[in-house]
Design an enzyme around this catalytic site. Structure first.
Site, PDB file in Angstrom:
ATOM      1  N   THR A 154      53.220  39.190  45.392  1.00 30.91           N
ATOM      2  CA  THR A 154      53.141  40.260  44.389  1.00 30.91           C
ATOM      3  C   THR A 154      52.007  39.966  43.422  1.00 30.91           C
ATOM      4  O   THR A 154      51.966  38.911  42.788  1.00 30.91           O
ATOM      5  CB  THR A 154      54.465  40.372  43.605  1.00 30.91           C
ATOM      6  OG1 THR A 154      55.527  40.610  44.535  1.00 30.91           O
ATOM      7  CG2 THR A 154      54.409  41.523  42.606  1.00 30.91           C
ATOM      8  N   PHE A 190      53.601  34.866  44.136  1.00 35.57           N
ATOM      9  CA  PHE A 190      53.020  35.657  43.059  1.00 35.57           C
ATOM     10  C   PHE A 190      51.523  35.361  42.997  1.00 35.57           C
ATOM     11  O   PHE A 190      51.112  34.213  42.839  1.00 35.57           O
ATOM     12  CB  PHE A 190      53.729  35.371  41.734  1.00 35.57           C
ATOM     13  CG  PHE A 190      55.145  35.872  41.746  1.00 35.57           C
ATOM     14  CD1 PHE A 190      55.433  37.182  41.420  1.00 35.57           C
ATOM     15  CD2 PHE A 190      56.182  35.043  42.158  1.00 35.57           C
ATOM     16  CE1 PHE A 190      56.742  37.664  41.480  1.00 35.57           C
ATOM     17  CE2 PHE A 190      57.482  35.501  42.225  1.00 35.57           C
ATOM     18  CZ  PHE A 190      57.770  36.825  41.882  1.00 35.57           C
ATOM     19  N   LYS A 191      50.749  36.430  43.169  1.00 36.36           N
ATOM     20  CA  LYS A 191      49.302  36.321  43.349  1.00 36.36           C
ATOM     21  C   LYS A 191      48.591  36.324  41.990  1.00 36.36           C
ATOM     22  O   LYS A 191      48.622  37.319  41.262  1.00 36.36           O
ATOM     23  CB  LYS A 191      48.815  37.484  44.213  1.00 36.36           C
ATOM     24  CG  LYS A 191      47.396  37.360  44.725  1.00 36.36           C
ATOM     25  CD  LYS A 191      47.102  38.485  45.694  1.00 36.36           C
ATOM     26  CE  LYS A 191      45.725  38.365  46.295  1.00 36.36           C
ATOM     27  NZ  LYS A 191      45.448  39.472  47.251  1.00 36.36           N
ATOM     28  N   ILE A 192      47.939  35.199  41.693  1.00 37.81           N
ATOM     29  CA  ILE A 192      47.359  34.959  40.370  1.00 37.81           C
ATOM     30  C   ILE A 192      45.869  34.662  40.509  1.00 37.81           C
ATOM     31  O   ILE A 192      45.478  33.893  41.391  1.00 37.81           O
ATOM     32  CB  ILE A 192      48.068  33.764  39.701  1.00 37.81           C
ATOM     33  CG1 ILE A 192      49.564  34.054  39.534  1.00 37.81           C
ATOM     34  CG2 ILE A 192      47.437  33.427  38.358  1.00 37.81           C
ATOM     35  CD1 ILE A 192      50.374  32.834  39.119  1.00 37.81           C
TER      36      ILE A 192
END
Length: 394
Positions: A154, A190-192
């Protein structure tokens, strides 16, 4: 007056890389099938002078999939049947694509978010819009979890890229929303963005058992810092580094690869893989921005390869015999990583100052461009949600 060209502006590193890969001619599927019917392949047996006909053909896609996990690069998953995805990413661009296609299977996930009572009760318009945004992301992510066997990543709002606490708070909020609809945490990433602050946020979240996926990686400094932080997945954009190198100069890391006759994008993936495995880091490596089949052949052994559908179709249509080993050779392995040499400077534990100093102009420019694009998409999505809210019957 002599004209100075970027070190990678010539085709030297490309042709030398191709030569080492021993690329052989492949025939289209329909032609190979015709030849197979008309001219059977015969093997002579020295021991008994008999012959057998080989019928065990496979595709290039099957062959490369035995070395790395191949992930289709698609926006709205309209090719599930042709290329069943093993993993997925929910992002602002995905939601924009879904919103532009009313008949897509994910449309209801967004509409459900827009009638959420918790969001509807928010008095502040900005808070209400942010609530809709997060709910839509999570609803679509939850649908994707049901469709793919692997993890769903996400996207975290790129406008938080330089705010450690903002990133951590946002991921915790998203995780809470997933928990409320019974999505297992082990199915989530979780895409950071891989700014220093993003990497430090990844360190905090990983310590809490939340898996993170760092994107926009264009330099070894970003790889090393992410691996040291315990990041679950590190994503390198191979083609973007190559594109930059062909039109610019002045980045020592990129120029060093070019002077060796190497493709700088492929070289960074190899170096990253060897660093992770030689020094016992747990991060998985993902290669993206793949431009052609040769990129895939040169990356075999890396954990994940995100490939465009056009390339996957070409791989699927090309048949090969089991004994043809020319291109299908593992380029990266934990055992070969032990022989790779790193300088003392490359092995230091990075802080924010050394991290910034180690990133060259190419990495910084590409990172900034990626952040700008993601931030613009997030803004466009918010504007769209604002226009379509409230939906009918609310």
């Amino acid at each position: 007056m002599a004209v100075s060209l970027p070190p990678c502006s010539s085709t030297l590193f490309t042709t030398s890389k191709f030569a080492r890969c021993n690329v052989s001619l492949r025939l289209p599927l329909n032609l190979v099938s015709t030849l197979r019917r008309s001219v059977p392949r015969v093997y002579a047996s020295i021991s008994n002078a008999s012959s057998t006909i080989d019928t065990d053909l496979t595709t290039e896609l099957d062959a490369v999939s035995s070395f790395s996990e191949i992930v289709p690069d698609t926006v709205v998953f309209d090719d599930f049947e042709r290329f069943p995805p093993t993993a997925a990413t929910v992002s602002s661009s995905l939601l924009l694509g879904i919103s532009g296609l009313p008949d897509t299977k994910f449309r209801s996930a967004i509409e459900t978010a827009l009638v959420d009572s918790e969001c509807y009760e928010q008095q502040n318009p900005n808070d209400r819009l942010s609530c809709f945004y997060d709910k839509a992301m999570v609803n679509v992510g939850a649908d994707l979890v049901k469709l793919v066997p692997g993890r769903v990543s996400t996207e975290v709002d790129a406008r938080l890229a330089y705010d450690i606490h903002g990133i951590v708070r946002k991921v915790r909020d998203l995780m809470k929303l997933y928990y409320e609809i019974d999505v297992p945490p082990e199915r989530l990433l979780f895409k950071i963005p891989s700014t220093w602050q993003g990497i430090e946020a990844s360190r905090v979240l990983e310590s809490e058992g939340i898996q993170t996926h760092l994107t926009f990686v264009y330099s070894f400094a970003q790889v090393a810092a992410a691996a040291q932080a315990g990041t679950s997945v590190i994503q390198i954009f191979v083609g973007r580094i190559r594109d930059w190198s062909r039109n610019h100069s002045g980045d020592p890391e990129i120029e060093a690869a070019c002077k060796k006759g190497e493709d700088p994008g492929l070289a960074l993936v190899t170096k990253a893989y060897n660093y992770i495995h030689k020094y016992g880091h747990r991060s998985k490596l993902m290669a993206a921005a793949i431009r052609n089949k040769q990129d895939i052949f040169s990356l075999l052994g890396v954990d994940y390869i995100i490939a465009p559908l056009k390339i996957l179709q070409s791989l699927k249509e090309s048949l090969t015999y089991p004994d043809e080993k020319y291109s299908f050779v593992r380029r990266m392995s934990p055992s070969s990583a032990t022989a790779y040499s790193f300088s003392e400077e490359e092995l230091v534990k990075l802080d924010q100052e050394s991290f910034s100093a180690a990133m060259g102009p190419g990495a910084k420019e590409l990172l900034a461009a990626g952040l700008e694009g993601y931030a613009n998409q997030a803004q466009r999505l918010e504007e769209l949600l604002g226009k379509i809210w409230p939906p009918p019957n609310v």
